[in-house]
Structures are given as C-alpha cells and as structure tokens.
Design an enzyme around this catalytic site. Structure first.
Site, PDB file in Angstrom:
ATOM      1  N   LEU A   1     -14.536   8.949 -12.770  1.00 48.53           N
ATOM      2  CA  LEU A   1     -15.177   7.439 -12.658  1.00 48.53           C
ATOM      3  C   LEU A   1     -14.331   6.589 -13.784  1.00 48.53           C
ATOM      4  O   LEU A   1     -14.939   6.026 -14.784  1.00 48.53           O
ATOM      5  CB  LEU A   1     -16.540   7.609 -13.213  1.00 48.53           C
ATOM      6  CG  LEU A   1     -17.652   8.604 -12.293  1.00 48.53           C
ATOM      7  CD1 LEU A   1     -18.985   8.749 -12.764  1.00 48.53           C
ATOM      8  CD2 LEU A   1     -17.418   7.824 -10.769  1.00 48.53           C
ATOM      9  N   THR A   2     -13.207   6.140 -13.339  1.00 49.38           N
ATOM     10  CA  THR A   2     -12.315   4.965 -13.971  1.00 49.38           C
ATOM     11  C   THR A   2     -13.123   3.964 -13.299  1.00 49.38           C
ATOM     12  O   THR A   2     -14.028   4.015 -12.579  1.00 49.38           O
ATOM     13  CB  THR A   2     -10.620   5.209 -13.539  1.00 49.38           C
ATOM     14  OG1 THR A   2     -10.961   4.774 -12.131  1.00 49.38           O
ATOM     15  CG2 THR A   2     -10.272   6.542 -13.782  1.00 49.38           C
TER      16      THR A   2
ATOM     17  N   ALA B   1      -7.519  11.292  -5.613  1.00 46.71           N
ATOM     18  CA  ALA B   1      -7.584  10.846  -7.137  1.00 46.71           C
ATOM     19  C   ALA B   1      -6.183  10.305  -7.596  1.00 46.71           C
ATOM     20  O   ALA B   1      -5.105  11.004  -7.469  1.00 46.71           O
ATOM     21  CB  ALA B   1      -8.194  11.978  -8.030  1.00 46.71           C
TER      22      ALA B   1
ATOM     23  N   GLU C   1      -4.321   6.423  -9.955  1.00 47.51           N
ATOM     24  CA  GLU C   1      -4.510   5.003 -10.176  1.00 47.51           C
ATOM     25  C   GLU C   1      -3.783   4.523  -9.189  1.00 47.51           C
ATOM     26  O   GLU C   1      -2.725   4.914  -8.406  1.00 47.51           O
ATOM     27  CB  GLU C   1      -3.786   5.022 -11.465  1.00 47.51           C
ATOM     28  CG  GLU C   1      -4.368   5.384 -12.842  1.00 47.51           C
ATOM     29  CD  GLU C   1      -5.527   4.680 -12.789  1.00 47.51           C
ATOM     30  OE1 GLU C   1      -5.916   3.495 -12.634  1.00 47.51           O
ATOM     31  OE2 GLU C   1      -6.619   5.193 -13.807  1.00 47.51           O
TER      32      GLU C   1
ATOM     33  N   THR D   1       1.046   7.521   0.240  1.00 46.15           N
ATOM     34  CA  THR D   1       1.260   6.195   0.623  1.00 46.15           C
ATOM     35  C   THR D   1       2.426   5.820   1.322  1.00 46.15           C
ATOM     36  O   THR D   1       3.440   6.538   0.821  1.00 46.15           O
ATOM     37  CB  THR D   1       0.728   5.314  -0.601  1.00 46.15           C
ATOM     38  OG1 THR D   1       1.461   3.952  -0.299  1.00 46.15           O
ATOM     39  CG2 THR D   1       1.669   5.676  -1.850  1.00 46.15           C
ATOM     40  N   ASP D   2       2.543   4.795   2.037  1.00 42.55           N
ATOM     41  CA  ASP D   2       3.658   4.477   2.712  1.00 42.55           C
ATOM     42  C   ASP D   2       4.744   3.767   1.703  1.00 42.55           C
ATOM     43  O   ASP D   2       5.608   3.442   1.837  1.00 42.55           O
ATOM     44  CB  ASP D   2       3.351   3.568   3.829  1.00 42.55           C
ATOM     45  CG  ASP D   2       2.703   2.209   3.578  1.00 42.55           C
ATOM     46  OD1 ASP D   2       2.261   1.797   2.522  1.00 42.55           O
ATOM     47  OD2 ASP D   2       2.301   1.512   4.573  1.00 42.55           O
ATOM     48  N   GLU D   3       4.081   3.313   0.478  1.00 46.00           N
ATOM     49  CA  GLU D   3       4.960   2.638  -0.544  1.00 46.00           C
ATOM     50  C   GLU D   3       5.908   3.677  -0.942  1.00 46.00           C
ATOM     51  O   GLU D   3       7.028   2.926  -1.648  1.00 46.00           O
ATOM     52  CB  GLU D   3       3.960   2.305  -1.740  1.00 46.00           C
ATOM     53  CG  GLU D   3       2.978   1.024  -1.196  1.00 46.00           C
ATOM     54  CD  GLU D   3       2.343   0.201  -2.100  1.00 46.00           C
ATOM     55  OE1 GLU D   3       2.927   0.053  -3.383  1.00 46.00           O
ATOM     56  OE2 GLU D   3       1.451  -0.600  -1.978  1.00 46.00           O
TER      57      GLU D   3
ATOM     58  N   TYR E   1       3.739   2.183  -9.700  1.00 45.87           N
ATOM     59  CA  TYR E   1       2.550   2.926  -8.617  1.00 45.87           C
ATOM     60  C   TYR E   1       3.248   3.859  -7.696  1.00 45.87           C
ATOM     61  O   TYR E   1       2.970   5.019  -7.739  1.00 45.87           O
ATOM     62  CB  TYR E   1       1.637   2.049  -8.360  1.00 45.87           C
ATOM     63  CG  TYR E   1       0.947   2.637  -6.989  1.00 45.87           C
ATOM     64  CD1 TYR E   1       0.018   3.411  -7.318  1.00 45.87           C
ATOM     65  CD2 TYR E   1       1.396   2.095  -5.740  1.00 45.87           C
ATOM     66  CE1 TYR E   1      -0.726   4.191  -6.273  1.00 45.87           C
ATOM     67  CE2 TYR E   1       0.367   2.670  -4.780  1.00 45.87           C
ATOM     68  CZ  TYR E   1      -0.356   3.785  -4.825  1.00 45.87           C
ATOM     69  OH  TYR E   1      -0.968   4.291  -3.745  1.00 45.87           O
TER      70      TYR E   1
ATOM     71  N   SER F   1       5.267   6.735  -9.201  1.00 51.84           N
ATOM     72  CA  SER F   1       4.315   7.829  -9.734  1.00 51.84           C
ATOM     73  C   SER F   1       3.870   8.635  -8.504  1.00 51.84           C
ATOM     74  O   SER F   1       3.553   9.744  -8.656  1.00 51.84           O
ATOM     75  CB  SER F   1       3.256   7.448 -10.587  1.00 51.84           C
ATOM     76  OG  SER F   1       2.239   6.484  -9.825  1.00 51.84           O
ATOM     77  N   LYS F   2       3.388   8.037  -7.330  1.00 55.89           N
ATOM     78  CA  LYS F   2       3.045   8.589  -6.061  1.00 55.89           C
ATOM     79  C   LYS F   2       4.244   9.377  -5.573  1.00 55.89           C
ATOM     80  O   LYS F   2       3.904  10.543  -5.157  1.00 55.89           O
ATOM     81  CB  LYS F   2       2.403   7.605  -5.138  1.00 55.89           C
ATOM     82  CG  LYS F   2       1.205   6.945  -5.515  1.00 55.89           C
ATOM     83  CD  LYS F   2      -0.208   8.033  -5.673  1.00 55.89           C
ATOM     84  CE  LYS F   2      -0.463   8.263  -4.240  1.00 55.89           C
ATOM     85  NZ  LYS F   2      -1.780   9.281  -4.279  1.00 55.89           N
TER      86      LYS F   2
ATOM     87  N   ASN G   1      -1.889   0.518   4.409  1.00 57.72           N
ATOM     88  CA  ASN G   1      -2.936  -0.320   3.645  1.00 57.72           C
ATOM     89  C   ASN G   1      -4.243  -0.058   4.388  1.00 57.72           C
ATOM     90  O   ASN G   1      -4.128  -0.500   5.506  1.00 57.72           O
ATOM     91  CB  ASN G   1      -2.570  -1.660   3.522  1.00 57.72           C
ATOM     92  CG  ASN G   1      -1.442  -2.107   2.625  1.00 57.72           C
ATOM     93  OD1 ASN G   1      -0.426  -1.729   2.638  1.00 57.72           O
ATOM     94  ND2 ASN G   1      -1.958  -3.071   1.556  1.00 57.72           N
TER      95      ASN G   1
ATOM     96  N   LYS H   1      -8.059  -5.734  -4.950  1.00 62.01           N
ATOM     97  CA  LYS H   1      -6.860  -5.778  -3.564  1.00 62.01           C
ATOM     98  C   LYS H   1      -7.025  -6.884  -2.816  1.00 62.01           C
ATOM     99  O   LYS H   1      -8.191  -7.495  -2.669  1.00 62.01           O
ATOM    100  CB  LYS H   1      -7.473  -4.260  -2.912  1.00 62.01           C
ATOM    101  CG  LYS H   1      -7.360  -3.159  -3.813  1.00 62.01           C
ATOM    102  CD  LYS H   1      -5.941  -2.673  -4.098  1.00 62.01           C
ATOM    103  CE  LYS H   1      -6.148  -1.465  -5.242  1.00 62.01           C
ATOM    104  NZ  LYS H   1      -6.505  -0.016  -4.855  1.00 62.01           N
TER     105      LYS H   1
ATOM    106  N   ASP I   1       4.780 -15.016  -8.006  1.00 61.10           N
ATOM    107  CA  ASP I   1       4.826 -13.612  -6.975  1.00 61.10           C
ATOM    108  C   ASP I   1       4.886 -12.353  -8.008  1.00 61.10           C
ATOM    109  O   ASP I   1       4.839 -12.511  -9.071  1.00 61.10           O
ATOM    110  CB  ASP I   1       6.445 -13.576  -6.254  1.00 61.10           C
ATOM    111  CG  ASP I   1       6.318 -12.848  -4.990  1.00 61.10           C
ATOM    112  OD1 ASP I   1       5.176 -12.158  -4.925  1.00 61.10           O
ATOM    113  OD2 ASP I   1       7.367 -12.813  -4.488  1.00 61.10           O
TER     114      ASP I   1
END
Ligand code: NAD
Ligand code: DAU
Length: 356
Positions: free
Chosen positions: A34-35, A81, A83, A133-135, A159, A162-163, A188, A198, A294
């Site tokens: 629960l962040t 889970a 960030e 994620t695709d990122e 982010y 780290s993923k 997304n 977001k 930006d």
C-alpha cells in the site's frame, strides 16, 4: 491451492484480482504494501469474499513471502508490485531500485526456496509470471517496426532501467535454477482505477476541475494503448498456456500521439459532461490544453508487436481504443468519490512538485 498476486491493490493488479475472482473459484492471496499507488478502495467489491486474502506487506520481505507461499499452497505467483511512474523515477529513483530490483530479487529468492521443496509434479506445474513493460525496449523512430520479443533492451529512464533489471533477474532464475518463469511486456494500459498521475486519468481529472491539461514538449510522442482488462486476459492466457521461460509482448495495436489522446478525451467529455454543466465558462475542454516543459529523456515512440501471443496462444484484445476510452471516461464520471479520495493529501504535493 491458490495464486499469489503482488501489487494487487494498484491499477492493473486490482483489475486482475477482480477479473480473476469473477472467472474462477481459485483463491487469491494479494500481497501489497500500500504505497501511495495502492488503494484498498479498488478492491471494495470483494469485501466479504473469503477467496480474497489481502496481506499488507513488502515483496522484499523474504520471511513473509515464504510463509504465505507455504501456508496458502501457492501454485503460481503473478508479480505486479512495482514503482510504476516514470516522472516519479526522475525525481527520486531510489524507491524504484529498491522495489523493482531488490524487491523482485528477494521475491524470487523466497519463491525459489519454496519451489525447491515442492513435490516433483507440483514443481513442474508451478509458475512465476513477471509483469513487465514495453519501456525496457527503449524508443522507436517513426518508421521503425514495432518491438518484438527479440528487440534489444535499451531502457532510458530510471523506471525502465529498474524494470529491465528485474526482467533479467527473472530470466536468470529460469536459466540458472530452472524456476518456471514467464514474462509479459505490455504497452500503456488505461481504464478503471488508474491513478491520476498518469496521462489519461490526469487529463480527465483536470478537465472536470477546469484545470490546465499539461502536454509535455510537442505532444507528438506516441504510445500504444491497451484497455486494462485486455492486459489482464493476456496474463491469464500466458499463465495458463505460455511456454516456460518465454517472453510474450502484449499490446493493443493502438498507436496514438499524446495530443490525439488528449483531443479524444476532450471531445468525449464535451459530449458526456459539457463544460457548462460543470459551471465552466469554456466552449470546449480542448481550450484547457497547455504545452509544458518536456519530460527529461522522454521516449518518442513505443509500439508493440503482439503477434507471438496471438499466434501461439490465440489472444487478441477485445476493446478498440474507441470503445475502451469511452468506457474509461464513463467510469471516471461515475466514480467521483474514488477520484476525490485518491486526489486528496499526498497527491496534491506530487502535482505541486511535478507541474510547478
Ligand atoms: P501501480 O503503481 O498502479 O501499482 C503498483 C502496486 O504495487 C501498488 O498497489 C503498490 O502499493 C504496490 N507496491 C509497490 N511497491 C511494493 C512492494 N515493495 N511490495 C508490495 N507491493 C508494492 O502500477 P500499475 O500501473 O498497476 O502497474 C503494475 C505492473 O505492471 C508494474 O510492474 C508495471 O511496471 C507494469 N506495467 C504497467 C503498465 C501501465 O501502463 N500501467 C504497462 C505495462 C506494465
Ligand atoms: O509503456 C508502458 C508504461 O506506460 C508503463 O510501464 C508505465 O508504468 C506507465 O506509467 C506508462 O508509462 P508512460 O510514461 O508512457 O505513461 P504516462 O501516462 O506517464 O505518460 C504517457 C505519455 O504522456 C508520455 O509520453 C508522457 C506524456 N504526459 C504524461 C503526463 C503525466 C504528458 O504529456 N503530460 C503529463 O502530464
């Protein structure tokens, strides 16, 4: 037996848990610390449902995870889970390293210890599904083909880095220890329970309050949008039938520039909640659009090639962008209390810092 879902009080995790329990009788243990992004109100419809066991705790708590795995005879883990917000990772990367890398590592360690002690048949049937994620693939130019699972990793934000690290750990636990893992890399998401930091929920929230709609840079960055329940159905499909050790891209074939997305939202809001009905002296919500500084290192374009998932497992999204975005706006209009509760307190501090 049960499944363990981590991060199940967040946006995608809560949609996943609700959909899972609507479709199956198999219980869910939901581990979430629960962040700011975790919200038990997302799970209110499950109150009193004994199949849903919520545990407040950290994926990095080895002892706790090991106990939950054994006590509930977990047969699969779905790891949401994390960030998850790129802008927050730019302001403060540390939490991202802690949860997305160290947390995933400790979670994997607890799962490995539990899995090693299972009888052979249960060991074979066990699955660890990592939601990514695709990122991690970086940024595309306008003419590049969409990301396939073989695209090299080129993460550009704290982010996505780290993923990417967590994806590599998951991969290594399969190759080194034989842990039966699956990884999904999705584009997304949007839909109910999306935290209004977001783009899509932020724009809906700001428009209804008559506040500026901030567009980073020129607004021509492209994202590939997928309605959240389609992401959930893809995860269920991969969990059921995905080949162990494989990576599956998940996407909606819906590439849109940010400006297009915001125009669409304004037009739907003009129709469903005209400014005058909200005491706003505007001809259209589009007049609130404001170009702002930006995002540093802003990725220009993401596009996902989800052919492998369709070819191997027969998955396809059910929503188009047009149907999904309308449902989403409707949901926010129908849930003003959810929005009001989530946007009090700490949310205001974040908005003050990010859009100062
Ligand atoms: P979110 O930020 O809405 O939810 C994350 C959840 O994880 C929250 O409930 C939070 O409390 C919980 N959490 C954070 N740190 C934790 C910890 N150490 N231990 C236990 N729980 C913790 O995120 P989301 O948008 O629902 O994304 C879920 C996952 O899907 C993430 O791994 C994200 O990288 C991935 N993903 C998201 C998108 C998207 O568009 N939102 C797309 C592709 C992949
Ligand atoms: O691609 C999958 C990723 O999508 C997930 O891994 C992330 O967890 C998720 O947050 C999302 O990342 P993005 O950075 O693409 O999403 P966000 O909604 O923050 O931004 C979408 C686009 O809109 C991006 O190009 C930045 C832009 N934007 C965003 C905000 C918040 C704006 O122009 N203005 C804004 O105020």
């Amino acid at each position: 037996m049960s499944i363990l879902v981590t991060g199940g009080a967040g946006f995608i995790g809560s949609n996943f848990v609700i959909e899972w329990l609507a479709a199956s009788s198999e219980p869910v243990v939901n581990l979430d610390n629960l962040t700011y992004a975790g919200n038990l109100e997302n799970l209110a419809s499950l109150e009193g449902d004994a199949r849903h066991v919520f545990v407040k705790g950290d994926i990095g708590d080895y002892e706790l995870v090991l106990r939950l795995l054994s006590e509930h005879k977990i047969r699969a883990v779905v790891n949401f889970a994390a960030e998850s917000h790129v802008d927050r990772s730019i302001h403060g990367p540390e939490d991202f390293i802690q949860t997305n890398i160290v947390g995933t590592f400790r979670l994997l360690e607890a799962v490995r210890a539990y899995w090693n002690g299972l009888p052979e048949a249960e060991k074979m049937a066990f699955r660890f599904l990592h939601v990514s994620t695709d990122e991690v693939y970086g940024s595309l130019s306008p003419s590049d083909p969409a990301f396939t699972e073989n695209h090299r990793y080129e993460p550009n934000s704290p982010y996505s880095a780290s993923k990417a690290a967590s994806d590599h750990l998951v991969r290594a636990y399969h190759h080194t220890y034989g842990l039966p893992v699956l990884t999904t890399n999705c584009s997304n998401n949007y839909g109910p329970y999306h935290f209004p930091e977001k783009l899509i929920p932020l724009v809906i929230h700001n428009a209804l309050a008559g506040k500026p709609l901030p567009i980073y840079g020129d607004g021509q960055q492209i994202r590939d949008w997928l309605y959240v329940t389609d992401h959930c159905s893809a995860i269920r499909r991969v969990l059921d039938a995905g080949r162990v050790g494989e990576v599956y891209n998940v996407g909606g074939w819906n590439e849109k520039s940010n400006l297009e997305v915001v125009h669409t939202l304004c037009d739907i809001l003009d129709e469903l909640a005209p400014p005058a009905t909200r005491n706003l002296q505007l001809a259209t919500f589009r007049s609130l659009i404001t170009f702002v500084k930006d995002r540093p290192g802003h990725d220009r374009r993401y596009a996902i090639d989800a052919t492998k998932l369709e070819r191997e497992l027969g998955w396809k999204p059910s929503e188009t962008f047009e149907t999904g975005i309308r449902k989403t706006v409707r949901w926010y209009l129908d849930h003003p209390d959810w929005v009001a509760n989530i946007t009090s307190g700490a949310y205001r501090e974040w908005v003050g810092k990010q859009y100062a």
